[in-house]
Write an enzyme that holds these catalytic residues in place. Structure first.
Site, mmCIF file in Angstrom:
data_model
loop_
_atom_site.group_PDB
_atom_site.id
_atom_site.type_symbol
_atom_site.label_atom_id
_atom_site.label_comp_id
_atom_site.label_asym_id
_atom_site.label_seq_id
_atom_site.Cartn_x
_atom_site.Cartn_y
_atom_site.Cartn_z
ATOM 1 N N LYS A 175 72.593 3.189 -2.108
ATOM 2 C CA LYS A 175 73.010 4.583 -1.965
ATOM 3 C C LYS A 175 72.310 5.243 -0.783
ATOM 4 O O LYS A 175 71.164 4.931 -0.476
ATOM 5 C CB LYS A 175 72.712 5.337 -3.262
ATOM 6 C CG LYS A 175 73.496 4.798 -4.458
ATOM 7 C CD LYS A 175 73.074 5.442 -5.754
ATOM 8 C CE LYS A 175 71.651 5.059 -6.137
ATOM 9 N NZ LYS A 175 71.281 5.536 -7.503
ATOM 10 N N THR A 208 70.137 18.190 -8.235
ATOM 11 C CA THR A 208 70.591 16.792 -8.134
ATOM 12 C C THR A 208 69.937 15.890 -9.176
ATOM 13 O O THR A 208 69.989 14.673 -9.056
ATOM 14 C CB THR A 208 70.281 16.243 -6.732
ATOM 15 O OG1 THR A 208 68.876 16.369 -6.470
ATOM 16 C CG2 THR A 208 71.076 16.970 -5.663
ATOM 17 N N GLY A 210 69.482 13.554 -12.038
ATOM 18 C CA GLY A 210 70.387 12.679 -12.783
ATOM 19 C C GLY A 210 71.536 12.108 -11.984
ATOM 20 O O GLY A 210 72.423 11.462 -12.547
ATOM 21 N N THR A 211 71.538 12.292 -10.662
ATOM 22 C CA THR A 211 72.662 11.782 -9.868
ATOM 23 C C THR A 211 72.753 10.259 -9.942
ATOM 24 O O THR A 211 73.851 9.708 -10.054
ATOM 25 C CB THR A 211 72.533 12.216 -8.396
ATOM 26 O OG1 THR A 211 71.225 11.876 -7.914
ATOM 27 C CG2 THR A 211 72.750 13.701 -8.240
ATOM 28 N N GLY A 212 71.608 9.584 -9.867
ATOM 29 C CA GLY A 212 71.635 8.118 -9.914
ATOM 30 C C GLY A 212 72.130 7.593 -11.246
ATOM 31 O O GLY A 212 72.962 6.678 -11.303
ATOM 32 N N CYS A 213 71.637 8.176 -12.329
ATOM 33 C CA CYS A 213 72.084 7.778 -13.671
ATOM 34 C C CYS A 213 73.581 8.014 -13.830
ATOM 35 O O CYS A 213 74.321 7.152 -14.328
ATOM 36 C CB CYS A 213 71.334 8.570 -14.741
ATOM 37 S SG CYS A 213 69.545 8.433 -14.702
#
Length: 269
Positions: A175, A208, A210-213
């Site tokens: 990412k 932002t 929790g964006t990865g989860c």
């Protein structure tokens, strides 16, 4: 009618923006029945992580067994696994049940900077879990830890993705959110043969958490429906872009993303 089912093996976020809570919200919004195996309970909010309380290996194993023996998930997402013993246990369970649609989100550091993975766990993740992954979704700092290399350019990311495929991952999604050199966020997918670039407009916001989860959960949900990796990532990109752009705007620190924004846009556009 077959109901698509996804299992998330991750930590609980008391603030509701990341971890198990974000995964379940994402599964629900994408029409997938979500199940959980909790690795640790965290006390956290938008300002940071105030405590991490891991469950026992027995508690984790029993949760996974209970889901596996009755509910048969179509895809599995891993998030915060906390330590090497947990990583090895989860890897053993995946092999035992013959699960193949494994999406690994290598959660290592919280938004506020606190480590969520003990240092000795890095090697276990690389040697035990990574080779089982259908998709692994590191951000740039996580890719640096996993590969031991510095990543500053897109070519660096390509080299890192190749290294991770060489270590056993079938698809690597590096990412680009941490690369703030331009107004476009470029995510890089490598499937072992071809590089694919996914671009999205950068939104300047502190909300932002929790964006990865959420992104990895959206990929998991789509793969549980039988979609291929490319299509799953396309949907996940649209989902997380909506979640970031339509801000909820609360919390004094890194606020959560908006998990219902994607469907709201699709319904009312």
């Amino acid at each position: 009618m077959t109901v698509s089912r996804a299992l998330t093996i991750a930590g609980s976020d008391s603030g509701g923006g990341a971890g198990i809570q974000a995964d379940l919200k994402t599964f629900q919004e994408l029409g997938v029945f979500g199940m959980t195996a909790i690795t640790a309970v965290t006390a956290q909010n938008t300002l940071g992580v105030q405590g991490v309380y891991p469950l026992t290996l027995e508690a984790l194993k029993t949760q996974i067994d209970s889901v596996a023996e009755d509910l048969s998930p179509h895809a599995i997402k891993t998030g915060m696994l906390f330590n090497a013993d947990m990583i090895r246990l989860v890897s053993q369970q995946i092999v035992h049940y013959g699960w193949e649609n494994i999406i690994v989100d290598p959660v290592m550091v919280a938004k506020g900077g606190q480590s969520l993975l003990q240092e000795e766990a890095d090697e276990a993740l690389i040697t035990s879990l990574l080779p089982l992954a259908k998709v692994i979704t590191p951000n740039i700092p996580e890719a640096e830890v996993l590969t031991g290399m510095e990543i500053r350019t897109l070519d660096h990311r390509k080299d890192a993705a190749k290294r991770l495929v060489d270590l056993g991952a079938k698809n690597v999604m590096v990412k680009g959110g941490h690369d703030s050199t331009n107004d476009v966020v470029t995510d890089l997918l490598y499937d072992g043969h071809t590089f694919h670039l996914f671009e999205g407009e950068r939104k300047e916001t502190k909300h932002t958490h929790g964006t990865g989860c959420t992104f990895a959960a959206a990929i998991t949900a789509e793969i549980s429906k039988g979609n291929n990796v490319l299509d799953a990532i396309q949907t996940a990109k649209a989902f997380i872009q909506s979640a970031i752009e339509d801000q909820l705007g609360f919390g004094s620190g890194h606020g959560p993303t908006n998990h219902w924004a994607y469907n709201k846009r699709n319904v009312y556009r």
